[in-house]
Design a protein around this motif. Structure first.
Motif, PDB file in Angstrom:
ATOM      1  N   ALA A  13     -55.248 -34.108 -20.260  1.00  0.00           N
ATOM      2  CA  ALA A  13     -55.580 -33.905 -21.426  1.00  0.00           C
ATOM      3  C   ALA A  13     -55.377 -32.348 -21.621  1.00  0.00           C
ATOM      4  CB  ALA A  13     -57.368 -33.076 -21.768  1.00  0.00           C
ATOM      5  N   GLY A  14     -54.161 -32.033 -23.093  1.00  0.00           N
ATOM      6  CA  GLY A  14     -53.357 -30.965 -22.744  1.00  0.00           C
ATOM      7  C   GLY A  14     -54.387 -29.938 -24.260  1.00  0.00           C
ATOM      8  N   LEU A  15     -54.477 -28.619 -23.938  1.00  0.00           N
ATOM      9  CA  LEU A  15     -54.487 -28.096 -25.069  1.00  0.00           C
ATOM     10  C   LEU A  15     -54.065 -26.707 -25.390  1.00  0.00           C
ATOM     11  CD1 LEU A  15     -58.005 -25.896 -24.118  1.00  0.00           C
ATOM     12  CD2 LEU A  15     -57.361 -27.531 -22.565  1.00  0.00           C
ATOM     13  N   GLY A  16     -53.724 -26.404 -26.720  1.00  0.00           N
ATOM     14  CA  GLY A  16     -52.446 -24.958 -26.800  1.00  0.00           C
ATOM     15  C   GLY A  16     -53.626 -23.893 -27.382  1.00  0.00           C
ATOM     16  N   THR A  17     -53.546 -23.020 -25.955  1.00  0.00           N
ATOM     17  CA  THR A  17     -54.450 -21.909 -26.163  1.00  0.00           C
ATOM     18  C   THR A  17     -54.431 -21.108 -27.579  1.00  0.00           C
ATOM     19  OG1 THR A  17     -53.222 -21.040 -24.747  1.00  0.00           O
ATOM     20  CG2 THR A  17     -54.463 -22.405 -24.204  1.00  0.00           C
ATOM     21  N   GLU A  18     -53.121 -20.984 -27.012  1.00  0.00           N
ATOM     22  CA  GLU A  18     -53.325 -20.346 -28.877  1.00  0.00           C
ATOM     23  C   GLU A  18     -53.948 -20.007 -29.863  1.00  0.00           C
ATOM     24  OE1 GLU A  18     -50.586 -18.625 -25.896  1.00  0.00           O
ATOM     25  OE2 GLU A  18     -49.445 -19.921 -26.963  1.00  0.00           O
ATOM     26  N   ARG A  19     -53.558 -22.004 -30.280  1.00  0.00           N
ATOM     27  CA  ARG A  19     -54.360 -22.221 -31.053  1.00  0.00           C
ATOM     28  C   ARG A  19     -56.196 -22.459 -31.115  1.00  0.00           C
ATOM     29  NH1 ARG A  19     -54.112 -25.499 -35.125  1.00  0.00           N
ATOM     30  NH2 ARG A  19     -55.191 -27.611 -35.312  1.00  0.00           N
ATOM     31  N   ILE A  20     -56.161 -22.271 -30.010  1.00  0.00           N
ATOM     32  CA  ILE A  20     -57.757 -21.983 -29.313  1.00  0.00           C
ATOM     33  C   ILE A  20     -58.267 -20.527 -30.328  1.00  0.00           C
ATOM     34  CG2 ILE A  20     -59.266 -21.937 -28.386  1.00  0.00           C
ATOM     35  CD1 ILE A  20     -58.420 -24.750 -26.978  1.00  0.00           C
ATOM     36  N   MET A  21     -57.062 -20.115 -30.034  1.00  0.00           N
ATOM     37  CA  MET A  21     -56.804 -18.514 -30.377  1.00  0.00           C
ATOM     38  C   MET A  21     -57.337 -18.105 -31.930  1.00  0.00           C
ATOM     39  SD  MET A  21     -56.153 -15.063 -28.203  1.00  0.00           S
ATOM     40  CE  MET A  21     -57.115 -13.980 -29.187  1.00  0.00           C
ATOM     41  N   MET A  22     -55.893 -18.647 -32.419  1.00  0.00           N
ATOM     42  CA  MET A  22     -56.120 -18.787 -33.528  1.00  0.00           C
ATOM     43  C   MET A  22     -57.052 -19.432 -34.916  1.00  0.00           C
ATOM     44  SD  MET A  22     -51.837 -19.797 -33.709  1.00  0.00           S
ATOM     45  CE  MET A  22     -51.739 -19.711 -36.131  1.00  0.00           C
ATOM     46  N   LEU A  23     -57.862 -20.153 -34.208  1.00  0.00           N
ATOM     47  CA  LEU A  23     -59.222 -21.041 -34.898  1.00  0.00           C
ATOM     48  C   LEU A  23     -60.135 -19.949 -34.820  1.00  0.00           C
ATOM     49  CD1 LEU A  23     -58.723 -24.428 -33.292  1.00  0.00           C
ATOM     50  CD2 LEU A  23     -57.992 -23.242 -35.938  1.00  0.00           C
ATOM     51  N   LYS A  24     -60.300 -19.223 -33.397  1.00  0.00           N
ATOM     52  CA  LYS A  24     -61.262 -18.815 -33.595  1.00  0.00           C
ATOM     53  C   LYS A  24     -61.712 -16.869 -34.242  1.00  0.00           C
ATOM     54  CE  LYS A  24     -63.508 -17.144 -28.728  1.00  0.00           C
ATOM     55  NZ  LYS A  24     -63.704 -16.630 -27.526  1.00  0.00           N
ATOM     56  N   HIS A  81     -59.782 -16.675 -36.734  1.00  0.00           N
ATOM     57  CA  HIS A  81     -58.472 -16.976 -38.034  1.00  0.00           C
ATOM     58  C   HIS A  81     -57.563 -16.109 -37.813  1.00  0.00           C
ATOM     59  CE1 HIS A  81     -62.721 -16.779 -39.744  1.00  0.00           C
ATOM     60  NE2 HIS A  81     -62.664 -16.831 -38.889  1.00  0.00           N
ATOM     61  N   ILE A  82     -56.426 -15.888 -37.307  1.00  0.00           N
ATOM     62  CA  ILE A  82     -55.055 -15.681 -37.410  1.00  0.00           C
ATOM     63  C   ILE A  82     -53.956 -16.857 -37.973  1.00  0.00           C
ATOM     64  CG2 ILE A  82     -52.760 -15.246 -35.313  1.00  0.00           C
ATOM     65  CD1 ILE A  82     -55.561 -14.610 -33.816  1.00  0.00           C
ATOM     66  N   ASP A  83     -53.312 -16.385 -39.084  1.00  0.00           N
ATOM     67  CA  ASP A  83     -52.852 -17.215 -39.907  1.00  0.00           C
ATOM     68  C   ASP A  83     -51.622 -17.141 -39.411  1.00  0.00           C
ATOM     69  OD1 ASP A  83     -51.719 -15.186 -40.736  1.00  0.00           O
ATOM     70  OD2 ASP A  83     -52.732 -14.923 -42.593  1.00  0.00           O
ATOM     71  N   SER A  87     -41.984 -20.518 -37.049  1.00  0.00           N
ATOM     72  CA  SER A  87     -42.788 -20.370 -38.378  1.00  0.00           C
ATOM     73  C   SER A  87     -43.783 -19.724 -38.439  1.00  0.00           C
ATOM     74  CB  SER A  87     -42.750 -21.730 -39.408  1.00  0.00           C
ATOM     75  OG  SER A  87     -43.574 -22.820 -38.104  1.00  0.00           O
ATOM     76  N   ALA A  88     -44.691 -19.765 -39.127  1.00  0.00           N
ATOM     77  CA  ALA A  88     -46.284 -19.796 -39.215  1.00  0.00           C
ATOM     78  C   ALA A  88     -47.219 -20.088 -38.125  1.00  0.00           C
ATOM     79  CB  ALA A  88     -47.204 -19.556 -40.689  1.00  0.00           C
ATOM     80  N   ARG A  89     -46.590 -21.186 -38.158  1.00  0.00           N
ATOM     81  CA  ARG A  89     -46.997 -22.917 -37.118  1.00  0.00           C
ATOM     82  C   ARG A  89     -46.311 -22.711 -36.401  1.00  0.00           C
ATOM     83  NH1 ARG A  89     -51.321 -24.589 -39.744  1.00  0.00           N
ATOM     84  NH2 ARG A  89     -52.146 -26.575 -38.152  1.00  0.00           N
ATOM     85  N   LYS A  90     -45.586 -22.531 -35.772  1.00  0.00           N
ATOM     86  CA  LYS A  90     -44.788 -22.988 -34.727  1.00  0.00           C
ATOM     87  C   LYS A  90     -43.950 -21.412 -34.225  1.00  0.00           C
ATOM     88  CE  LYS A  90     -44.161 -28.309 -35.758  1.00  0.00           C
ATOM     89  NZ  LYS A  90     -43.280 -29.127 -35.742  1.00  0.00           N
ATOM     90  N   GLU A  91     -43.831 -21.821 -32.948  1.00  0.00           N
ATOM     91  CA  GLU A  91     -42.562 -20.684 -32.188  1.00  0.00           C
ATOM     92  C   GLU A  91     -42.029 -21.659 -31.058  1.00  0.00           C
ATOM     93  OE1 GLU A  91     -42.155 -18.166 -30.982  1.00  0.00           O
ATOM     94  OE2 GLU A  91     -42.407 -16.608 -31.576  1.00  0.00           O
ATOM     95  N   THR A  92     -41.453 -20.949 -30.599  1.00  0.00           N
ATOM     96  CA  THR A  92     -40.559 -21.872 -29.527  1.00  0.00           C
ATOM     97  C   THR A  92     -40.947 -21.163 -27.875  1.00  0.00           C
ATOM     98  OG1 THR A  92     -39.321 -19.693 -28.812  1.00  0.00           O
ATOM     99  CG2 THR A  92     -38.178 -21.029 -30.679  1.00  0.00           C
ATOM    100  N   GLN A  93     -41.832 -20.862 -27.903  1.00  0.00           N
ATOM    101  CA  GLN A  93     -42.348 -20.632 -26.733  1.00  0.00           C
ATOM    102  C   GLN A  93     -44.409 -20.484 -26.636  1.00  0.00           C
ATOM    103  OE1 GLN A  93     -40.956 -16.695 -25.359  1.00  0.00           O
ATOM    104  NE2 GLN A  93     -43.187 -16.812 -25.641  1.00  0.00           N
ATOM    105  N   PHE A  94     -45.723 -21.281 -25.873  1.00  0.00           N
ATOM    106  CA  PHE A  94     -46.505 -21.409 -26.226  1.00  0.00           C
ATOM    107  C   PHE A  94     -47.111 -21.498 -25.211  1.00  0.00           C
ATOM    108  CE2 PHE A  94     -46.967 -26.090 -26.166  1.00  0.00           C
ATOM    109  CZ  PHE A  94     -45.654 -25.921 -26.682  1.00  0.00           C
TER     110      PHE A  94
END
Ligand SMILES: [Zn+2]
Length: 341
Positions: A310-321, A323-325, A203-210
């Motif tokens: 700690a874990g961080l999702g790097t695509e998530r950080i890019m999306m926030l930075k 505005h990738i929806d 979906s727009a928020r979930k991918e099978t790979q990240f």
């Protein structure tokens, strides 16, 4: 007959004016200088003329013939010249024309983003450690304090392979065991970047790979304070000195205590907006102190050593930075998206 010759000369020269190419020039030559041309037929009749007439008409006929031949070769030459000019014009090689610019490739935005995060950790003294993307059940779960049938396994929907007990890693945490087993009992400051796979409905928020980056520090007297300082420093180095962070209690089987950490919303700077659901905070990842069982599985004595992860999702950080929806943009290879970075 003399006036007939004048007529022949005039009409032939007149016709030559409208000749514009080699083909019609050859047609003209056949019509006016060829074997059955009026002029040539006239030559055939010279024998029938009287002795007085013959030299006069003959001379004039030869004059006309030479005039037509001269006109023909002049026309032929001028056609040849203009054809040459045309080809010089149309086939001109302009050596001053600049060469065509070849498209230059560059890093995929997730790679360059990953590298900028890795650089921040490198400045803080963390080393990059690579671990496999396909792991046994033991590394994916059991050694991370999740024995078979542990309910926490439901937190990860996993892709299994055709090899028994081997699955694509659903998180980068199994790398913790690899790095600890390699370095125990030495202190560790490492990050483990790489692709993770989950059996998700796309979906727009979930991918099978990240991509994820796992952070791990193990040693004597490592505390929750070190964890908070590292995460807060990461946020400030990535997004500026005023970036605030907060930690909320959470549960993960491989850390105790566990927390989720948030960055101040990058879009509204804490004021509240639609992206942060009017809270002013954005959830970035999970963290905590490495569970004693995990330390032990990695070869460290939990009575003597502590650690944080700690874990961080790097695509998530890019999306926030940026505005990738829609997270799907990252893997569809659409140049309109990729060229923006
Ligand atoms: Zn906001």
């Amino acid at each position: 007959m003399l006036s007939e010759l004048d007529q022949i000369e005039q009409s032939a020269l007149q016709a030559l004016k409208s000749v514009q190419d080699e083909t019609s020039l050859e047609g003209w030559r056949i019509a006016h200088l060829g074997r059955s041309a009026p002029l040539m037929l006239l030559f055939d009749q010279l024998g029938k003329l009287s002795k007085e007439e013959r030299p006069v008409i003959g001379r004039r006929a030869n004059e006309v013939k030479r005039a037509l031949e001269a006109a023909f070769s002049a026309r032929s030459e001028s056609l040849r010249q203009s054809a040459l000019q045309r080809s010089l014009q149309s086939e001109r090689l302009d050596v001053t024309l600049p060469g065509r610019v070849l498209p230059v490739g560059r890093l995929h935005p997730t790679s360059s983003n990953m590298r900028s995060i890795i650089r921040v950790f490198a400045d803080m003294g963390f080393q990059v450690y690579r671990s496999p993307e396909a792991e046994t059940d033991e590394f994916n779960f059991s050694l991370l304090n999740m024995p078979p049938h542990h309910p926490a396994r439901d937190m990860w929907a996993t892709f299994y392979t055709t090899m028994p007990n081997v699955s694509l890693r659903p998180h980068t945490s199994p790398g913790q065991i690899h790095v600890m087993r390699q370095y125990a009992p030495e202190p560790i400051r490492a990050i483990l970047p790489g692709m993770c796979y989950r059996y998700e409905q796309i979906s727009a928020r979930k991918e099978t790979q990240f991509n994820q980056i796992e952070v791990l520090a193990v040693g004597v007297d490592i505390t929750m304070g070190n964890l908070k300082a590292t995460i807060s420093d990461l946020a400030r180095r990535l997004f500026g000195q005023n970036m605030r962070t907060r930690f909320r209690a959470a549960y993960f089987p491989f850390t105790e205590p566990s927390a989720e950490y948030d960055f101040e919303c990058l879009l509204c700077h804490g004021k509240g907006c639609a992206v942060c659901a009017w809270t002013g905070w954005l959830e970035i990842g999970g963290c905590g102190m490495v569970h004693p069982v995990v330390l032990q599985n990695g070869g460290y004595d939990p009575e003597k050593y502590t650690g944080f992860a700690a874990g961080l999702g790097t695509e998530r950080i890019m999306m926030l930075k940026h505005h990738i929806d829609d997270i799907r943009y990252f893997w569809v290879n659409d140049m309109r998206f990729l060229e923006q970075f």
